[in-house]
Scaffold this motif. Structure first.
Motif, short mmCIF file in Angstrom:
data_model
loop_
_atom_site.label_atom_id
_atom_site.label_comp_id
_atom_site.label_asym_id
_atom_site.label_seq_id
_atom_site.Cartn_x
_atom_site.Cartn_y
_atom_site.Cartn_z
N THR A 50 -17.82 7.91 49.40
CA THR A 50 -19.07 8.16 48.78
C THR A 50 -19.07 6.93 47.93
O THR A 50 -18.30 5.65 48.52
CB THR A 50 -18.63 9.00 47.45
N PHE A 51 -19.94 6.08 47.91
CA PHE A 51 -21.00 5.49 47.26
C PHE A 51 -21.07 5.30 46.17
O PHE A 51 -22.86 5.95 46.45
CB PHE A 51 -21.63 4.85 48.18
N ASN A 52 -20.90 5.65 44.78
CA ASN A 52 -21.15 5.94 43.81
C ASN A 52 -21.60 5.05 42.75
O ASN A 52 -22.01 5.54 42.00
CB ASN A 52 -20.69 7.18 43.18
N GLY A 53 -20.87 4.16 43.14
CA GLY A 53 -20.50 2.52 42.10
C GLY A 53 -20.69 1.43 42.61
O GLY A 53 -21.28 1.53 43.82
N PRO A 54 -22.06 0.15 42.07
CA PRO A 54 -22.33 -0.76 42.18
C PRO A 54 -20.44 -1.56 43.22
O PRO A 54 -20.79 -2.63 43.67
CB PRO A 54 -22.95 -1.36 41.26
N HIS A 55 -19.85 -1.59 42.33
CA HIS A 55 -18.62 -2.52 42.67
C HIS A 55 -17.71 -1.35 43.83
O HIS A 55 -17.16 -0.41 43.77
CB HIS A 55 -17.91 -2.67 41.11
N THR A 56 -17.37 -2.45 44.17
CA THR A 56 -16.27 -1.70 45.43
C THR A 56 -14.74 -1.23 44.46
O THR A 56 -14.10 -2.07 44.40
CB THR A 56 -15.54 -3.52 46.05
N PRO A 57 -14.84 0.03 44.84
CA PRO A 57 -12.97 1.25 44.20
C PRO A 57 -12.06 0.69 44.94
O PRO A 57 -12.32 0.76 46.82
CB PRO A 57 -13.95 1.63 44.15
N GLU A 75 -10.21 -0.38 40.95
CA GLU A 75 -11.65 -1.63 41.12
C GLU A 75 -11.44 -2.73 41.63
O GLU A 75 -10.28 -3.65 40.29
CB GLU A 75 -12.66 -1.81 40.03
N LEU A 76 -11.28 -3.55 42.37
CA LEU A 76 -11.29 -4.48 43.29
C LEU A 76 -11.64 -6.03 41.75
O LEU A 76 -12.66 -5.46 41.09
CB LEU A 76 -12.05 -5.38 44.43
N TYR A 77 -10.81 -7.08 42.22
CA TYR A 77 -10.68 -7.96 40.76
C TYR A 77 -10.42 -8.93 41.34
O TYR A 77 -9.16 -9.20 42.27
CB TYR A 77 -9.80 -7.66 40.14
N GLY A 78 -10.90 -10.90 41.26
CA GLY A 78 -10.51 -11.15 41.91
C GLY A 78 -10.97 -12.41 41.53
O GLY A 78 -11.93 -12.26 40.95
N THR A 79 -10.65 -13.49 41.88
CA THR A 79 -11.82 -14.92 41.95
C THR A 79 -13.26 -14.35 42.20
O THR A 79 -13.11 -14.55 43.27
CB THR A 79 -10.61 -15.83 42.32
N ASN A 80 -14.63 -15.02 41.27
CA ASN A 80 -15.29 -14.19 41.66
C ASN A 80 -15.64 -13.46 41.29
O ASN A 80 -17.10 -13.50 41.70
CB ASN A 80 -15.72 -16.21 42.42
N VAL A 81 -15.16 -12.31 40.78
CA VAL A 81 -15.51 -11.26 41.11
C VAL A 81 -15.79 -10.58 39.97
O VAL A 81 -14.26 -10.10 39.29
CB VAL A 81 -14.20 -9.97 41.95
N GLN A 82 -16.80 -9.94 39.92
CA GLN A 82 -17.11 -9.58 38.30
C GLN A 82 -16.69 -7.61 38.26
O GLN A 82 -17.43 -7.47 39.13
CB GLN A 82 -18.61 -9.61 37.82
N SER A 83 -15.28 -7.88 37.38
CA SER A 83 -15.53 -6.19 37.64
C SER A 83 -14.34 -6.18 36.78
O SER A 83 -13.49 -6.80 35.99
CB SER A 83 -14.34 -6.01 39.52
N ASP A 84 -15.42 -4.99 35.61
CA ASP A 84 -13.77 -4.77 34.86
C ASP A 84 -12.92 -3.49 34.93
O ASP A 84 -12.44 -2.93 33.73
CB ASP A 84 -15.19 -4.50 33.84
N GLY A 85 -12.76 -2.86 36.27
CA GLY A 85 -11.77 -2.43 36.31
C GLY A 85 -12.01 -0.95 36.47
O GLY A 85 -11.41 0.12 37.12
N THR A 86 -12.99 -0.13 35.03
CA THR A 86 -13.59 0.97 35.63
C THR A 86 -14.53 1.07 36.08
O THR A 86 -14.96 0.06 36.65
CB THR A 86 -14.55 1.33 33.60
N HIS A 87 -14.66 2.67 36.90
CA HIS A 87 -15.32 3.27 38.30
C HIS A 87 -15.77 4.32 37.69
O HIS A 87 -14.88 5.14 37.51
CB HIS A 87 -14.76 2.76 39.51
N GLY A 88 -16.68 5.08 37.84
CA GLY A 88 -17.61 6.82 38.22
C GLY A 88 -16.88 6.99 38.97
O GLY A 88 -16.55 6.79 39.85
N ASN A 89 -16.94 8.39 38.69
CA ASN A 89 -16.33 9.30 39.97
C ASN A 89 -16.71 9.21 41.87
O ASN A 89 -17.54 8.70 41.94
CB ASN A 89 -17.08 10.99 39.81
#
Length: 99
Positions: A50-57, A75-89
């Motif tokens: 599915t595609f329920n969140g704006p960040h790439t899980p 949740e994908l995390y790296g240089t210049n990627v804004q990700s807090d790690g939390t992600h919805g269903n």
């Protein structure tokens, strides 16, 4: 003769991105409906359906055995990627097979 099992689950991440190798305390256990035979070598492939969140899980798998495996949304995390790690269903499909 190879054996295959398939399934799906709803997965979410309420935790920050896990960056310490081997820490599986925030993983979810998936138990196969039927265990693979004793001594079987098992591989698991999993994909977000599915595609329920704006960040790439991203997904992490661990401890694959003949009886099941551990899975975590990371949740994908790296240089210049804004990700807090939390992600919805999200719905995650998985395929397990002997090799």
């Amino acid at each position: 003769m190879s054996m295959t099992l398939t399934g799906k689950l709803t997965l979410r991440s309420d935790n920050p991105v896990e960056t310490r190798g081997g820490n599986t305390s925030t993983f979810t256990r998936v138990t196969f409906p039927t265990p693979f035979p004793e001594g079987a070598e098992v591989v698991v492939l999993a994909q977000v359906q599915t595609f329920n969140g704006p960040h790439t899980p991203g997904l992490r798998l661990a401890n694959v055995t003949r009886e099941g495996f551990l899975i975590r949304m990371n949740e994908l995390y790296g240089t210049n990627v804004q990700s807090d790690g939390t992600h919805g269903n999200e719905t995650v499909g998985w395929f397990a097979s002997t090799i």
